[in-house]
Design a protein around this motif. Sequence first.
Motif, PDB file in Angstrom:
ATOM      1  N   GLU A 130      -4.653   6.023  10.013  1.00 19.33           N
ATOM      2  CA  GLU A 130      -3.729   4.912  10.243  1.00 19.33           C
ATOM      3  C   GLU A 130      -2.278   5.291   9.956  1.00 19.33           C
ATOM      4  O   GLU A 130      -1.353   4.608  10.399  1.00 19.33           O
ATOM      5  CB  GLU A 130      -4.129   3.723   9.374  1.00 19.33           C
ATOM      6  CG  GLU A 130      -5.423   3.040   9.809  1.00 19.33           C
ATOM      7  CD  GLU A 130      -6.676   3.802   9.399  1.00 19.33           C
ATOM      8  OE1 GLU A 130      -6.552   4.830   8.701  1.00 19.33           O
ATOM      9  OE2 GLU A 130      -7.778   3.367   9.777  1.00 19.33           O
ATOM     10  N   ALA A 190     -10.679  -4.300  -6.527  1.00 18.34           N
ATOM     11  CA  ALA A 190      -9.912  -3.859  -5.367  1.00 18.34           C
ATOM     12  C   ALA A 190     -10.775  -3.170  -4.322  1.00 18.34           C
ATOM     13  O   ALA A 190     -10.339  -2.992  -3.182  1.00 18.34           O
ATOM     14  CB  ALA A 190      -8.792  -2.913  -5.808  1.00 18.34           C
ATOM     15  N   GLY A 191     -11.989  -2.776  -4.708  1.00 15.82           N
ATOM     16  CA  GLY A 191     -12.904  -2.211  -3.721  1.00 15.82           C
ATOM     17  C   GLY A 191     -13.304  -0.776  -3.929  1.00 15.82           C
ATOM     18  O   GLY A 191     -14.013  -0.208  -3.108  1.00 15.82           O
ATOM     19  N   ARG A 225      -5.860  -1.457  -3.628  1.00 17.26           N
ATOM     20  CA  ARG A 225      -6.290  -2.489  -2.690  1.00 17.26           C
ATOM     21  C   ARG A 225      -5.649  -2.256  -1.319  1.00 17.26           C
ATOM     22  O   ARG A 225      -6.296  -2.426  -0.277  1.00 17.26           O
ATOM     23  CB  ARG A 225      -5.937  -3.872  -3.220  1.00 17.26           C
ATOM     24  CG  ARG A 225      -6.425  -5.008  -2.296  1.00 17.26           C
ATOM     25  CD  ARG A 225      -6.052  -6.377  -2.819  1.00 17.26           C
ATOM     26  NE  ARG A 225      -6.774  -6.684  -4.041  1.00 17.26           N
ATOM     27  CZ  ARG A 225      -6.231  -6.753  -5.254  1.00 17.26           C
ATOM     28  NH1 ARG A 225      -4.926  -6.529  -5.405  1.00 17.26           N
ATOM     29  NH2 ARG A 225      -6.955  -7.047  -6.303  1.00 17.26           N
ATOM     30  N   ASP A 226      -4.378  -1.867  -1.313  1.00 17.08           N
ATOM     31  CA  ASP A 226      -3.688  -1.582  -0.058  1.00 17.08           C
ATOM     32  C   ASP A 226      -4.340  -0.404   0.658  1.00 17.08           C
ATOM     33  O   ASP A 226      -4.498  -0.424   1.887  1.00 17.08           O
ATOM     34  CB  ASP A 226      -2.214  -1.291  -0.333  1.00 17.08           C
ATOM     35  CG  ASP A 226      -1.445  -0.943   0.934  1.00 17.08           C
ATOM     36  OD1 ASP A 226      -1.306  -1.819   1.804  1.00 17.08           O
ATOM     37  OD2 ASP A 226      -0.994   0.219   1.053  1.00 17.08           O
ATOM     38  N   ARG A 227      -4.716   0.639  -0.092  1.00 14.90           N
ATOM     39  CA  ARG A 227      -5.369   1.793   0.526  1.00 14.90           C
ATOM     40  C   ARG A 227      -6.707   1.396   1.148  1.00 14.90           C
ATOM     41  O   ARG A 227      -7.049   1.854   2.247  1.00 14.90           O
ATOM     42  CB  ARG A 227      -5.563   2.892  -0.517  1.00 14.90           C
ATOM     43  CG  ARG A 227      -4.264   3.536  -0.988  1.00 14.90           C
ATOM     44  CD  ARG A 227      -4.532   4.619  -2.013  1.00 14.90           C
ATOM     45  NE  ARG A 227      -3.308   5.302  -2.394  1.00 14.90           N
ATOM     46  CZ  ARG A 227      -2.800   5.309  -3.619  1.00 14.90           C
ATOM     47  NH1 ARG A 227      -3.405   4.648  -4.593  1.00 14.90           N
ATOM     48  NH2 ARG A 227      -1.689   5.959  -3.889  1.00 14.90           N
ATOM     49  N   VAL A 228      -7.459   0.584   0.443  1.00 18.78           N
ATOM     50  CA  VAL A 228      -8.748   0.145   0.972  1.00 18.78           C
ATOM     51  C   VAL A 228      -8.557  -0.685   2.237  1.00 18.78           C
ATOM     52  O   VAL A 228      -9.285  -0.526   3.227  1.00 18.78           O
ATOM     53  CB  VAL A 228      -9.518  -0.660  -0.093  1.00 18.78           C
ATOM     54  CG1 VAL A 228     -10.774  -1.290   0.510  1.00 18.78           C
ATOM     55  CG2 VAL A 228      -9.901   0.232  -1.268  1.00 18.78           C
ATOM     56  N   GLN A 229      -7.571  -1.547   2.239  1.00 14.12           N
ATOM     57  CA  GLN A 229      -7.331  -2.402   3.405  1.00 14.12           C
ATOM     58  C   GLN A 229      -6.858  -1.596   4.606  1.00 14.12           C
ATOM     59  O   GLN A 229      -7.205  -1.910   5.754  1.00 14.12           O
ATOM     60  CB  GLN A 229      -6.304  -3.486   3.054  1.00 14.12           C
ATOM     61  CG  GLN A 229      -6.842  -4.525   2.080  1.00 14.12           C
ATOM     62  CD  GLN A 229      -5.779  -5.510   1.630  1.00 14.12           C
ATOM     63  OE1 GLN A 229      -4.577  -5.307   1.871  1.00 14.12           O
ATOM     64  NE2 GLN A 229      -6.196  -6.574   0.956  1.00 14.12           N
ATOM     65  N   ARG A 230      -6.062  -0.538   4.367  1.00 11.83           N
ATOM     66  CA  ARG A 230      -5.548   0.273   5.478  1.00 11.83           C
ATOM     67  C   ARG A 230      -6.603   1.222   6.023  1.00 11.83           C
ATOM     68  O   ARG A 230      -6.567   1.577   7.206  1.00 11.83           O
ATOM     69  CB  ARG A 230      -4.316   1.057   5.036  1.00 11.83           C
ATOM     70  CG  ARG A 230      -3.085   0.198   4.855  1.00 11.83           C
ATOM     71  CD  ARG A 230      -1.831   1.028   4.684  1.00 11.83           C
ATOM     72  NE  ARG A 230      -1.865   1.855   3.481  1.00 11.83           N
ATOM     73  CZ  ARG A 230      -1.886   3.187   3.475  1.00 11.83           C
ATOM     74  NH1 ARG A 230      -1.868   3.858   4.606  1.00 11.83           N
ATOM     75  NH2 ARG A 230      -1.905   3.846   2.341  1.00 11.83           N
ATOM     76  N   ALA A 288     -13.344   2.031   0.959  1.00 11.73           N
ATOM     77  CA  ALA A 288     -14.166   0.925   0.491  1.00 11.73           C
ATOM     78  C   ALA A 288     -15.410   1.475  -0.206  1.00 11.73           C
ATOM     79  O   ALA A 288     -16.117   2.317   0.333  1.00 11.73           O
ATOM     80  CB  ALA A 288     -14.561   0.018   1.657  1.00 11.73           C
ATOM     81  N   PRO A 310     -10.453   1.139   5.374  1.00 14.12           N
ATOM     82  CA  PRO A 310     -11.673   0.680   4.707  1.00 14.12           C
ATOM     83  C   PRO A 310     -12.858   1.624   4.884  1.00 14.12           C
ATOM     84  O   PRO A 310     -13.709   1.721   3.995  1.00 14.12           O
ATOM     85  CB  PRO A 310     -11.936  -0.685   5.354  1.00 14.12           C
ATOM     86  CG  PRO A 310     -11.205  -0.645   6.657  1.00 14.12           C
ATOM     87  CD  PRO A 310      -9.994   0.202   6.412  1.00 14.12           C
TER      88      PRO A 310
END
Length: 255
Positions: free
Chosen positions: A229, A79-80, A38-43, A49, A45
Amino acid sequence: MSAHTDYAQAGELKFGQVGIANLRIRNLDVTQLVAEMRDRVQRAPHLFARAAVILDFGGLSHTPPVDAARALVAGLQEAGVLPVALAYGTRETEVLAQQLGLPLLAKFRAQYERNDTSPAAAPAPSPTSAPPAPAPSTAPAPAVNATPGLMQTHPVRSGQQVYAEQRDLTVLSTVGAGAEVIADGSIHIYGALRGRALAGAQGNTEARIFCREFYAELVAVAGNYKVLEDIPAELRGKPVQVWLDNGQLKLAALD
Protein backbone atom coordinates in the motif's frame (compact mmCIF):
# COMPACT_ATOMS: atom_id res chain seq x y z
CA MET A 1 4.08 -61.03 29.78
CA SER A 2 4.20 -57.26 30.10
CA ALA A 3 1.75 -55.15 28.15
CA HIS A 4 3.07 -53.51 25.00
CA THR A 5 4.06 -49.87 25.58
CA ASP A 6 3.70 -47.34 22.77
CA TYR A 7 6.64 -44.91 22.87
CA ALA A 8 5.55 -42.95 19.79
CA GLN A 9 5.56 -39.19 20.43
CA ALA A 10 2.25 -37.40 20.37
CA GLY A 11 3.94 -34.18 19.23
CA GLU A 12 7.09 -33.59 17.17
CA LEU A 13 9.10 -30.54 18.25
CA LYS A 14 11.32 -28.82 15.68
CA PHE A 15 13.22 -25.55 15.59
CA GLY A 16 13.47 -23.38 12.49
CA GLN A 17 13.39 -19.89 11.08
CA VAL A 18 10.24 -17.93 11.90
CA GLY A 19 9.32 -14.55 10.48
CA ILE A 20 8.36 -12.38 13.47
CA ALA A 21 8.17 -8.60 13.54
CA ASN A 22 10.36 -6.78 16.05
CA LEU A 23 8.90 -3.62 17.63
CA ARG A 24 11.80 -1.48 18.86
CA ILE A 25 10.39 0.82 21.58
CA ARG A 26 12.05 4.26 21.44
CA ASN A 27 9.46 6.25 23.40
CA LEU A 28 7.23 4.57 25.99
CA ASP A 29 4.10 6.45 24.98
CA VAL A 30 1.55 3.64 25.11
CA THR A 31 -1.17 5.66 23.39
CA GLN A 32 1.09 6.61 20.47
CA LEU A 33 2.53 3.11 20.11
CA VAL A 34 -0.91 1.52 20.03
CA ALA A 35 -2.16 4.10 17.52
CA GLU A 36 0.84 3.46 15.24
CA MET A 37 0.31 -0.29 15.28
CA ARG A 38 -3.43 0.08 14.73
CA ASP A 39 -2.68 2.22 11.67
CA ARG A 40 -0.28 -0.42 10.32
CA VAL A 41 -2.88 -3.14 10.76
CA GLN A 42 -5.54 -1.05 9.02
CA ARG A 43 -3.25 -0.22 6.08
CA ALA A 44 -2.01 -3.79 5.59
CA PRO A 45 -4.39 -6.16 7.38
CA HIS A 46 -3.24 -9.23 5.45
CA LEU A 47 0.28 -8.69 6.85
CA PHE A 48 -0.16 -7.36 10.36
CA ALA A 49 -3.58 -8.53 11.60
CA ARG A 50 -2.99 -11.12 14.34
CA ALA A 51 0.74 -10.88 13.63
CA ALA A 52 3.27 -12.04 16.23
CA VAL A 53 5.42 -9.19 17.57
CA ILE A 54 8.59 -9.13 19.67
CA LEU A 55 8.85 -6.16 22.07
CA ASP A 56 12.36 -4.69 22.27
CA PHE A 57 12.87 -2.17 25.10
CA GLY A 58 16.58 -1.72 24.27
CA GLY A 59 15.92 1.74 22.83
CA LEU A 60 14.87 3.08 26.25
CA SER A 61 17.21 4.38 28.93
CA HIS A 62 15.41 2.28 31.57
CA THR A 63 13.36 -0.89 31.52
CA PRO A 64 9.70 0.13 31.84
CA PRO A 65 7.70 -0.68 34.98
CA VAL A 66 5.52 -3.75 34.78
CA ASP A 67 2.26 -1.76 34.85
CA ALA A 68 3.27 0.28 31.79
CA ALA A 69 4.47 -2.86 29.98
CA ARG A 70 1.18 -4.64 30.73
CA ALA A 71 -0.75 -1.65 29.41
CA LEU A 72 1.33 -1.74 26.22
CA VAL A 73 0.77 -5.47 25.72
CA ALA A 74 -2.99 -5.07 26.24
CA GLY A 75 -3.13 -2.06 23.91
CA LEU A 76 -1.23 -3.86 21.15
CA GLN A 77 -3.55 -6.84 21.43
CA GLU A 78 -6.53 -4.51 21.13
CA ALA A 79 -4.88 -2.90 18.07
CA GLY A 80 -4.75 -6.28 16.37
CA VAL A 81 -1.22 -7.64 16.92
CA LEU A 82 0.02 -10.27 19.35
CA PRO A 83 3.09 -9.58 21.55
CA VAL A 84 4.65 -13.01 22.03
CA ALA A 85 8.05 -12.31 23.63
CA LEU A 86 10.58 -9.71 24.77
CA ALA A 87 13.95 -9.16 23.13
CA TYR A 88 16.67 -10.01 25.63
CA GLY A 89 18.58 -7.07 27.04
CA THR A 90 19.35 -6.84 30.76
CA ARG A 91 18.58 -8.65 33.98
CA GLU A 92 15.70 -6.17 34.46
CA THR A 93 14.29 -7.22 31.08
CA GLU A 94 14.42 -10.85 32.17
CA VAL A 95 12.50 -10.01 35.36
CA LEU A 96 9.95 -8.03 33.35
CA ALA A 97 9.44 -10.96 30.99
CA GLN A 98 8.73 -13.22 33.96
CA GLN A 99 6.24 -10.71 35.36
CA LEU A 100 4.47 -10.49 31.99
CA GLY A 101 4.53 -14.24 31.45
CA LEU A 102 6.40 -13.84 28.15
CA PRO A 103 9.55 -15.60 26.94
CA LEU A 104 12.84 -13.94 25.96
CA LEU A 105 14.35 -14.09 22.49
CA ALA A 106 18.02 -13.16 22.42
CA LYS A 107 18.67 -13.06 18.66
CA PHE A 108 16.62 -9.92 18.09
CA ARG A 109 18.93 -7.89 20.35
CA ALA A 110 21.93 -9.23 18.45
CA GLN A 111 20.66 -7.54 15.27
CA TYR A 112 20.90 -4.11 16.89
CA GLU A 113 23.78 -4.28 19.34
CA ARG A 114 26.79 -6.29 18.28
CA ASN A 115 29.73 -7.05 20.51
CA ASP A 116 32.97 -5.28 19.78
CA THR A 117 34.79 -7.69 17.51
CA SER A 118 38.00 -5.69 17.19
CA PRO A 119 41.01 -7.83 18.14
CA ALA A 120 42.61 -7.23 21.49
CA ALA A 121 45.95 -5.50 21.49
CA ALA A 122 48.92 -7.82 21.81
CA PRO A 123 50.62 -7.67 25.23
CA ALA A 124 53.83 -5.67 25.40
CA PRO A 125 56.97 -7.84 25.45
CA SER A 126 58.74 -8.28 28.75
CA PRO A 127 61.98 -6.26 29.05
CA THR A 128 63.87 -9.43 29.86
CA SER A 129 62.44 -11.52 27.07
CA ALA A 130 64.32 -12.10 23.88
CA PRO A 131 62.97 -10.53 20.71
CA PRO A 132 60.82 -12.90 18.68
CA ALA A 133 62.55 -14.81 15.95
CA PRO A 134 61.65 -13.67 12.43
CA ALA A 135 58.95 -15.74 10.82
CA PRO A 136 60.21 -18.13 8.15
CA SER A 137 59.47 -17.20 4.60
CA THR A 138 56.48 -19.09 3.30
CA ALA A 139 54.65 -19.30 0.01
CA PRO A 140 51.48 -17.21 -0.25
CA ALA A 141 48.39 -18.94 1.08
CA PRO A 142 45.97 -20.14 -1.56
CA ALA A 143 42.93 -17.94 -2.14
CA VAL A 144 39.89 -18.93 -0.13
CA ASN A 145 36.75 -19.49 -2.15
CA ALA A 146 33.90 -17.17 -1.23
CA THR A 147 30.80 -18.73 0.28
CA PRO A 148 28.31 -19.17 -2.56
CA GLY A 149 24.84 -17.73 -2.26
CA LEU A 150 21.80 -19.93 -1.74
CA MET A 151 20.13 -20.93 -5.01
CA GLN A 152 16.38 -21.61 -4.98
CA THR A 153 15.39 -23.23 -8.27
CA HIS A 154 11.74 -23.96 -7.52
CA PRO A 155 8.90 -21.50 -6.87
CA VAL A 156 8.47 -20.40 -3.26
CA ARG A 157 4.82 -21.07 -2.62
CA SER A 158 2.33 -19.57 -0.17
CA GLY A 159 3.22 -20.43 3.41
CA GLN A 160 6.81 -21.37 2.56
CA GLN A 161 9.90 -19.54 3.81
CA VAL A 162 13.45 -19.64 2.43
CA TYR A 163 16.31 -18.18 4.51
CA ALA A 164 19.87 -17.60 3.27
CA GLU A 165 22.00 -17.29 6.39
CA GLN A 166 25.13 -15.13 6.05
CA ARG A 167 24.84 -15.05 2.25
CA ASP A 168 22.81 -13.84 -0.71
CA LEU A 169 19.68 -15.57 -1.98
CA THR A 170 18.87 -16.12 -5.65
CA VAL A 171 15.39 -17.32 -6.63
CA LEU A 172 15.21 -18.56 -10.22
CA SER A 173 11.42 -18.69 -10.18
CA THR A 174 8.58 -16.83 -8.47
CA VAL A 175 7.82 -15.95 -4.86
CA GLY A 176 4.11 -16.50 -4.40
CA ALA A 177 1.65 -14.47 -2.33
CA GLY A 178 1.97 -15.47 1.32
CA ALA A 179 5.53 -16.77 0.81
CA GLU A 180 8.62 -15.25 2.43
CA VAL A 181 12.25 -15.04 1.34
CA ILE A 182 14.91 -13.82 3.78
CA ALA A 183 18.64 -13.28 3.37
CA ASP A 184 21.41 -11.81 5.48
CA GLY A 185 22.77 -10.52 2.17
CA SER A 186 20.96 -9.42 -0.99
CA ILE A 187 18.01 -11.09 -2.69
CA HIS A 188 17.76 -11.67 -6.47
CA ILE A 189 14.43 -12.88 -7.87
CA TYR A 190 14.28 -13.82 -11.57
CA GLY A 191 10.50 -14.01 -11.58
CA ALA A 192 7.53 -12.33 -9.94
CA LEU A 193 7.74 -11.27 -6.30
CA ARG A 194 4.25 -11.47 -4.81
CA GLY A 195 5.10 -12.37 -1.22
CA ARG A 196 7.59 -10.86 1.22
CA ALA A 197 11.30 -10.24 0.73
CA LEU A 198 13.58 -9.26 3.63
CA ALA A 199 17.24 -8.56 2.80
CA GLY A 200 20.00 -7.65 5.26
CA ALA A 201 18.16 -9.59 7.95
CA GLN A 202 21.03 -9.27 10.43
CA GLY A 203 21.45 -5.53 9.88
CA ASN A 204 23.43 -5.33 6.61
CA THR A 205 22.45 -1.90 5.27
CA GLU A 206 24.30 -2.52 1.97
CA ALA A 207 21.99 -5.38 1.00
CA ARG A 208 19.53 -4.94 -1.88
CA ILE A 209 16.50 -6.63 -3.39
CA PHE A 210 16.12 -7.17 -7.14
CA CYS A 211 13.13 -8.71 -8.88
CA ARG A 212 11.84 -9.02 -12.43
CA GLU A 213 8.14 -8.44 -11.64
CA PHE A 214 7.25 -6.43 -8.54
CA TYR A 215 3.97 -7.17 -6.71
CA ALA A 216 5.49 -7.54 -3.23
CA GLU A 217 3.33 -7.66 -0.12
CA LEU A 218 6.31 -6.35 1.85
CA VAL A 219 9.97 -5.54 1.19
CA ALA A 220 12.56 -4.75 3.85
CA VAL A 221 16.28 -4.01 4.05
CA ALA A 222 17.95 -4.16 7.48
CA GLY A 223 14.56 -3.92 9.15
CA ASN A 224 13.33 -0.88 7.19
CA TYR A 225 10.21 -1.90 5.33
CA LYS A 226 7.41 -0.86 3.01
CA VAL A 227 4.15 -2.66 2.33
CA LEU A 228 2.33 -2.83 -0.99
CA GLU A 229 0.00 0.00 0.00
CA ASP A 230 3.03 2.33 0.42
CA ILE A 231 4.55 1.58 -2.98
CA PRO A 232 3.87 3.69 -6.11
CA ALA A 233 1.42 1.97 -8.44
CA GLU A 234 3.67 2.62 -11.46
CA LEU A 235 6.25 0.17 -10.08
CA ARG A 236 3.88 -2.77 -9.90
CA GLY A 237 4.68 -5.45 -12.42
CA LYS A 238 7.99 -3.79 -13.34
CA PRO A 239 11.60 -4.87 -12.73
CA VAL A 240 12.50 -3.14 -9.46
CA GLN A 241 15.41 -2.77 -7.07
CA VAL A 242 15.12 -1.90 -3.38
CA TRP A 243 17.90 -0.40 -1.25
CA LEU A 244 18.65 1.86 1.72
CA ASP A 245 19.80 5.45 1.31
CA ASN A 246 20.63 7.29 4.55
CA GLY A 247 18.24 5.07 6.48
CA GLN A 248 15.37 5.54 4.00
CA LEU A 249 14.05 2.65 1.97
CA LYS A 250 14.16 3.45 -1.75
CA LEU A 251 12.51 1.69 -4.70
CA ALA A 252 13.15 2.31 -8.37
CA ALA A 253 12.43 0.63 -11.69
CA LEU A 254 15.37 -1.16 -13.28
CA ASP A 255 16.27 -0.08 -16.79
